[in-house]
Design a protein around this motif. Structure first.
Motif, PDB file in Angstrom:
ATOM      1  N   ILE A  18       0.863  -1.180   0.000  1.00 28.17           N
ATOM      2  CA  ILE A  18       0.000   0.000   0.000  1.00 28.17           C
ATOM      3  C   ILE A  18       0.900   1.231   0.000  1.00 28.17           C
ATOM      4  N   VAL A  19       0.617   2.135  -0.924  1.00 25.86           N
ATOM      5  CA  VAL A  19       1.410   3.361  -1.095  1.00 25.86           C
ATOM      6  C   VAL A  19       0.457   4.550  -1.069  1.00 25.86           C
ATOM      7  N   ILE A  20       0.902   5.635  -0.459  1.00 28.45           N
ATOM      8  CA  ILE A  20       0.152   6.893  -0.492  1.00 28.45           C
ATOM      9  C   ILE A  20       0.869   7.837  -1.446  1.00 28.45           C
ATOM     10  N   ALA A  21       0.105   8.477  -2.334  1.00 33.37           N
ATOM     11  CA  ALA A  21       0.633   9.506  -3.237  1.00 33.37           C
ATOM     12  C   ALA A  21      -0.083  10.808  -2.908  1.00 33.37           C
ATOM     13  N   GLY A  22       0.650  11.828  -2.539  1.00 29.65           N
ATOM     14  CA  GLY A  22       0.065  13.101  -2.140  1.00 29.65           C
ATOM     15  C   GLY A  22       0.132  13.266  -0.631  1.00 29.65           C
ATOM     16  N   TYR A  23      -0.445  14.370  -0.126  1.00 30.68           N
ATOM     17  CA  TYR A  23      -0.393  14.682   1.295  1.00 30.68           C
ATOM     18  C   TYR A  23      -1.749  14.495   1.966  1.00 30.68           C
ATOM     19  N   ALA A  24      -1.744  13.853   3.115  1.00 33.65           N
ATOM     20  CA  ALA A  24      -2.963  13.649   3.903  1.00 33.65           C
ATOM     21  C   ALA A  24      -3.480  14.988   4.422  1.00 33.65           C
ATOM     22  N   GLY A  25      -4.778  15.239   4.267  1.00 36.40           N
ATOM     23  CA  GLY A  25      -5.453  16.373   4.879  1.00 36.40           C
ATOM     24  C   GLY A  25      -5.057  17.757   4.414  1.00 36.40           C
ATOM     25  N   LEU A  26      -4.240  17.854   3.378  1.00 36.66           N
ATOM     26  CA  LEU A  26      -3.743  19.168   2.967  1.00 36.66           C
ATOM     27  C   LEU A  26      -4.871  20.099   2.520  1.00 36.66           C
ATOM     28  N   LYS A  27      -5.728  19.634   1.659  1.00 43.13           N
ATOM     29  CA  LYS A  27      -6.803  20.493   1.159  1.00 43.13           C
ATOM     30  C   LYS A  27      -7.741  20.911   2.295  1.00 43.13           C
ATOM     31  N   GLY A  28      -8.040  19.990   3.196  1.00 44.30           N
ATOM     32  CA  GLY A  28      -8.887  20.318   4.341  1.00 44.30           C
ATOM     33  C   GLY A  28      -8.274  21.387   5.229  1.00 44.30           C
ATOM     34  N   SER A  29      -6.970  21.294   5.473  1.00 40.85           N
ATOM     35  CA  SER A  29      -6.319  22.309   6.310  1.00 40.85           C
ATOM     36  C   SER A  29      -6.314  23.665   5.608  1.00 40.85           C
ATOM     37  N   GLN A  30      -6.157  23.684   4.290  1.00 35.73           N
ATOM     38  CA  GLN A  30      -6.213  24.939   3.547  1.00 35.73           C
ATOM     39  C   GLN A  30      -7.606  25.559   3.644  1.00 35.73           C
ATOM     40  N   MET A  31      -8.630  24.723   3.560  1.00 36.39           N
ATOM     41  CA  MET A  31     -10.003  25.220   3.656  1.00 36.39           C
ATOM     42  C   MET A  31     -10.280  25.792   5.049  1.00 36.39           C
ATOM     43  N   ILE A  32      -9.762  25.131   6.078  1.00 37.97           N
ATOM     44  CA  ILE A  32      -9.949  25.607   7.453  1.00 37.97           C
ATOM     45  C   ILE A  32      -9.301  26.973   7.630  1.00 37.97           C
ATOM     46  N   VAL A  33      -8.098  27.131   7.122  1.00 36.01           N
ATOM     47  CA  VAL A  33      -7.412  28.420   7.241  1.00 36.01           C
ATOM     48  C   VAL A  33      -8.222  29.517   6.566  1.00 36.01           C
ATOM     49  N   ARG A  34      -8.763  29.241   5.399  1.00 38.01           N
ATOM     50  CA  ARG A  34      -9.549  30.263   4.695  1.00 38.01           C
ATOM     51  C   ARG A  34     -10.827  30.616   5.458  1.00 38.01           C
ATOM     52  N   GLU A  35     -11.426  29.627   6.121  1.00 39.61           N
ATOM     53  CA  GLU A  35     -12.690  29.864   6.836  1.00 39.61           C
ATOM     54  C   GLU A  35     -12.495  30.403   8.252  1.00 39.61           C
ATOM     55  N   GLN A  36     -11.373  30.087   8.886  1.00 39.89           N
ATOM     56  CA  GLN A  36     -11.182  30.399  10.311  1.00 39.89           C
ATOM     57  C   GLN A  36      -9.942  31.240  10.581  1.00 39.89           C
ATOM     58  N   GLU A  37      -9.534  32.034   9.623  1.00 30.50           N
ATOM     59  CA  GLU A  37      -8.278  32.776   9.774  1.00 30.50           C
ATOM     60  C   GLU A  37      -8.257  33.626  11.043  1.00 30.50           C
ATOM     61  N   ARG A  38      -9.326  34.328  11.320  1.00 30.39           N
ATOM     62  CA  ARG A  38      -9.350  35.203  12.501  1.00 30.39           C
ATOM     63  C   ARG A  38      -9.107  34.408  13.780  1.00 30.39           C
ATOM     64  N   GLN A  39      -9.781  33.299  13.943  1.00 27.56           N
ATOM     65  CA  GLN A  39      -9.600  32.475  15.141  1.00 27.56           C
ATOM     66  C   GLN A  39      -8.182  31.893  15.209  1.00 27.56           C
ATOM     67  N   LEU A  40      -7.656  31.469  14.083  1.00 30.23           N
ATOM     68  CA  LEU A  40      -6.329  30.863  14.052  1.00 30.23           C
ATOM     69  C   LEU A  40      -5.213  31.870  14.355  1.00 30.23           C
ATOM     70  N   ARG A  41      -5.479  33.166  14.167  1.00 32.24           N
ATOM     71  CA  ARG A  41      -4.469  34.193  14.458  1.00 32.24           C
ATOM     72  C   ARG A  41      -4.110  34.233  15.933  1.00 32.24           C
ATOM     73  N   SER A  42      -4.945  33.659  16.788  1.00 37.61           N
ATOM     74  CA  SER A  42      -4.615  33.617  18.210  1.00 37.61           C
ATOM     75  C   SER A  42      -3.400  32.719  18.475  1.00 37.61           C
ATOM     76  N   ARG A  43      -3.050  31.884  17.511  1.00 42.12           N
ATOM     77  CA  ARG A  43      -1.926  30.963  17.697  1.00 42.12           C
ATOM     78  C   ARG A  43      -0.854  31.096  16.611  1.00 42.12           C
ATOM     79  N   PHE A  44      -1.258  31.463  15.401  1.00 46.05           N
ATOM     80  CA  PHE A  44      -0.333  31.488  14.274  1.00 46.05           C
ATOM     81  C   PHE A  44      -0.223  32.905  13.705  1.00 46.05           C
ATOM     82  N   SER A  45       0.928  33.191  13.135  1.00 40.90           N
ATOM     83  CA  SER A  45       1.123  34.514  12.525  1.00 40.90           C
ATOM     84  C   SER A  45       0.293  34.627  11.246  1.00 40.90           C
ATOM     85  N   GLU A  46      -0.005  35.864  10.887  1.00 43.23           N
ATOM     86  CA  GLU A  46      -0.790  36.117   9.679  1.00 43.23           C
ATOM     87  C   GLU A  46      -0.060  35.592   8.439  1.00 43.23           C
TER      88      GLU A  46
END
Length: 193
Positions: A18-46
């Protein structure tokens, strides 16, 4: 969201890799950042969040021809429910199990950090351009995909029976049935604010 696609160039048998090609959860994490940027700024830089949110997931548009050329027997695109659901569905469709090393699955550090912030599993998170492949020679498949510029890793083998075994470090467990993609909780949270 995209539904998973399973394709075939033969039958799956115990002993195949069994082989994985590509990155796990990458698109989901990008979508979260776009939807929750304000909340995420409490922990991560802009700047860090912009880098994740604007980052481009590699498009594996010609991947199927590459998979076939490198000897893939079956492949399934991970989508809703992430790598976890793709592994579950692929093995279940053949009544076979697997043994995998969770730590070998390609996942970006940015995805891990976003998932830690929301107490989510990156392997359950929505994917795009990420595939679970079955091949006779996983090492050859991994090397060939990397030569094509596709992040890849051999993560385990197909086994007889239906046990879906997961190893990470010294821990061994059996995979639970997939649950709802955690991305829905984040999207719902945004709507409720």
């Amino acid at each position: 969201m995209k539904t998973a696609k399973r394709e075939s160039a033969g039958d799956v048998r115990p002993g195949q890799d069994i082989v994985i090609a590509g990155y796990a959860g990458l698109k989901g994490s990008q979508m979260i950042v776009r939807e929750q940027e304000r909340q995420l700024r409490s922990r991560f830089s802009e700047g860090y969040l912009r880098q994740i949110g604007e980052g481009h997931d590699q498009v594996l548009g010609q991947a199927v021809s590459i998979f076939k050329k490198l000897g893939a027997i079956r492949w399934e695109e991970a989508g809703e429910g992430g790598i976890h659901t793709a592994l579950w569905n692929l093995s279940g469709s053949f009544g076979l199990g697997f043994k995998i090393d969770l730590y070998r699955i390609p996942v970006k550090q940015e995805t891990i950090e976003i998932c830690e912030f929301y107490d989510m599993d990156p392997y359950d998170l929505y994917c795009e351009n990420c595939f679970v492949l079955v091949a006779d020679n996983g090492g050859h498949m991994e090397a060939g995909l990397r030569q094509e510029g596709i992040p890849a890793a051999w993560i385990g083998t197909v086994t007889e029976g239906v046990a879906r075994e997961v190893f990470y470090g010294k821990v061994h467990r059996y995979m639970d049935r997939p649950r709802e993609d955690p991305l829905y909780k984040i999207i719902e949270r945004k709507m409720l604010e």
